[in-house]
Design a protein around this motif. Structure first.
Motif, PDB file in Angstrom:
ATOM      1  N   GLY A  59       0.795  -1.209   0.000  1.00 46.52           N
ATOM      2  CA  GLY A  59       0.000   0.000   0.000  1.00 46.52           C
ATOM      3  C   GLY A  59       0.830   1.263   0.000  1.00 46.52           C
ATOM      4  O   GLY A  59       0.308   2.357  -0.258  1.00 46.52           O
ATOM      5  N   ARG A  60       2.132   1.118   0.276  1.00 46.35           N
ATOM      6  CA  ARG A  60       3.041   2.262   0.242  1.00 46.35           C
ATOM      7  C   ARG A  60       4.050   2.120  -0.883  1.00 46.35           C
ATOM      8  O   ARG A  60       4.287   3.038  -1.651  1.00 46.35           O
ATOM      9  N   HIS A  61       4.654   0.949  -0.975  1.00 41.81           N
ATOM     10  CA  HIS A  61       5.670   0.703  -2.001  1.00 41.81           C
ATOM     11  C   HIS A  61       5.182  -0.208  -3.116  1.00 41.81           C
ATOM     12  O   HIS A  61       5.824  -0.302  -4.155  1.00 41.81           O
ATOM     13  N   PHE A  62       4.090  -0.896  -2.884  1.00 43.65           N
ATOM     14  CA  PHE A  62       3.517  -1.739  -3.934  1.00 43.65           C
ATOM     15  C   PHE A  62       2.022  -1.888  -3.677  1.00 43.65           C
ATOM     16  O   PHE A  62       1.546  -1.740  -2.549  1.00 43.65           O
ATOM     17  N   PHE A  63       1.291  -2.155  -4.750  1.00 48.03           N
ATOM     18  CA  PHE A  63      -0.158  -2.278  -4.666  1.00 48.03           C
ATOM     19  C   PHE A  63      -0.552  -3.553  -3.915  1.00 48.03           C
ATOM     20  O   PHE A  63       0.137  -4.577  -4.007  1.00 48.03           O
ATOM     21  N   ALA A  64      -1.680  -3.486  -3.204  1.00 47.81           N
ATOM     22  CA  ALA A  64      -2.243  -4.688  -2.610  1.00 47.81           C
ATOM     23  C   ALA A  64      -2.534  -5.700  -3.715  1.00 47.81           C
ATOM     24  O   ALA A  64      -3.024  -5.344  -4.789  1.00 47.81           O
ATOM     25  N   GLY A  65      -2.198  -6.942  -3.480  1.00 48.85           N
ATOM     26  CA  GLY A  65      -2.428  -7.978  -4.480  1.00 48.85           C
ATOM     27  C   GLY A  65      -1.360  -8.042  -5.553  1.00 48.85           C
ATOM     28  O   GLY A  65      -1.543  -8.723  -6.572  1.00 48.85           O
TER      29      GLY A  65
END
Length: 339
Positions: A59-65
């Motif tokens: 959620g900060r460095h990469f998308f959820a999922g």
């Protein structure tokens, strides 16, 4: 139904086996790897040990999922990029992993991406920890560099050239498209997504820059913001030809404003920005021919004499950029200021 994985089952199933498959790399320097209370290293007396740590938070460095195999690759790559910037050769790494749950399918893919990339650079996993919590990946990487040969941020001198490897801005271009900040064609997005998800640290270049570069860092938070770290550490000023920043064909075909924005302050490039004396120009150009393209983008101009360093931006005609345009391009990523 598969039994629920415990912490130590998880470690032994997905990470101990992968570490043991690289046992041949545990030679003179890694005496004892994963499975004990500590790893044991034995650096050569003539070597310095370089240590770096990076954290990736969902959620900060990469998308959820996000694709777990790509995450495994990227989590290690961003750390090895730091080693590359100092001219250090990877020795091993530790992994601290917080997981919402012990999902076997996710772990299998993550560890596959992690160990495939670790094998590429003969960099074994030597320890770490796991716990339950929001998905967070923290890697600490270790490397060695001959004593006194590390490339620091503080070595830039007046008259040095400023160089950057590869191309800039594709990761930011991809991120903006995924966030619907701008649109890209399907083929354009396909071309730039690997730069965001599977960056390639410039380790071979970093090793060759020992004795050539006067200072260096990896471009993780945006070129201009990162370059200012060199200027501050070296107490110098600089000028950069903003339209000389190297870009991919996909970014080059965007508007001037978007191209400049992504190349100048887009994060996640993981290219090397370095300075070198003008007298080393032929050596750098030789590396550009044999390793990967290197572009001269500016120069170190004056000492800053203890004041805040200045960075002059010039356009394709050599004219200073308008103040508003220049200020916008200087805004690099900050974890506590950027959304």
């Amino acid at each position: 139904m598969e039994a629920k994985l415990g912490e130590f089952d998880l470690i032994w199933r997905f990470f101990k086996a992968g570490s043991e498959s690289m046992a041949q790399t545990q030679t003179d320097q890694v005496l004892l790897g994963i499975g004990d209370d500590c790893a044991l290293l034995q650096p050569d007396a003539a070597q310095n040990l370089a240590v770096t740590s990076d954290m990736l938070v969902e959620g900060r460095h990469f998308f959820a999922g996000a694709n777990p195999e790509w995450l495994g690759h990227k989590a290690l790559a961003v750390n090895l990029s730091d080693l590359a910037a100092m001219g250090a050769k990877p020795v091993g790494f530790t992994l601290a992993l917080a997981l919402p749950d012990a999902n076997a399918d996710w772990l299998a893919q993550f560890s596959q991406g992690l160990f495939r990339f670790a094998q590429q650079w003969q960099c074994p996993l030597i320890g770490g920890d796991t716990t339950q919590g929001p998905l967070t990946i923290c890697i600490t990487a270790l490397g060695h560099v001959p004593a006194g040969a590390a490339i620091k941020r503080s070595g830039a001198k007046v008259g040095d050239d400023i160089w950057v490897s590869g191309t800039l801005g594709d990761a930011r271009l991809a991120l903006g498209a995924l966030r619907n900040e701008w649109s890209l064609s399907p083929s354009g997005l396909e071309a730039v997504l690997p730069r965001m998800h599977q960056p390639e640290p410039r380790i071979a270049l970093g090793l060759q820059l020992r004795g050539v570069a006067s200072s260096a860092l990896d471009v993780s938070d945006g070129l201009l913001g990162d370059l200012r770290h060199i200027l501050k550490a070296s107490q110098v000023n600089a000028e950069v030809l903003i339209d000389q920043l190297p870009t991919s064909p996909t970014l080059a075909e965007q508007t001037e404003s978007l191209r400049r924005q992504c190349a100048a302050n887009g994060g996640d490039d993981y290219e090397l920005c370095f300075t070198a004396p003008a007298g080393k120009r032929m050596e750098v150009e030789s590396l550009s021919t044999t390793l990967l393209p290197l572009t001269r983008i500016g120069s170190i101009t004056f000492t800053s004499n203890g004041t805040e360093p200045t960075l002059m931006l010039r356009d394709a005609n050599g004219n200073p950029l308008a103040a508003a345009d220049s200020m916008q391009l200087r805004q690099s990523f900050d974890h506590f200021k950027s959304s």
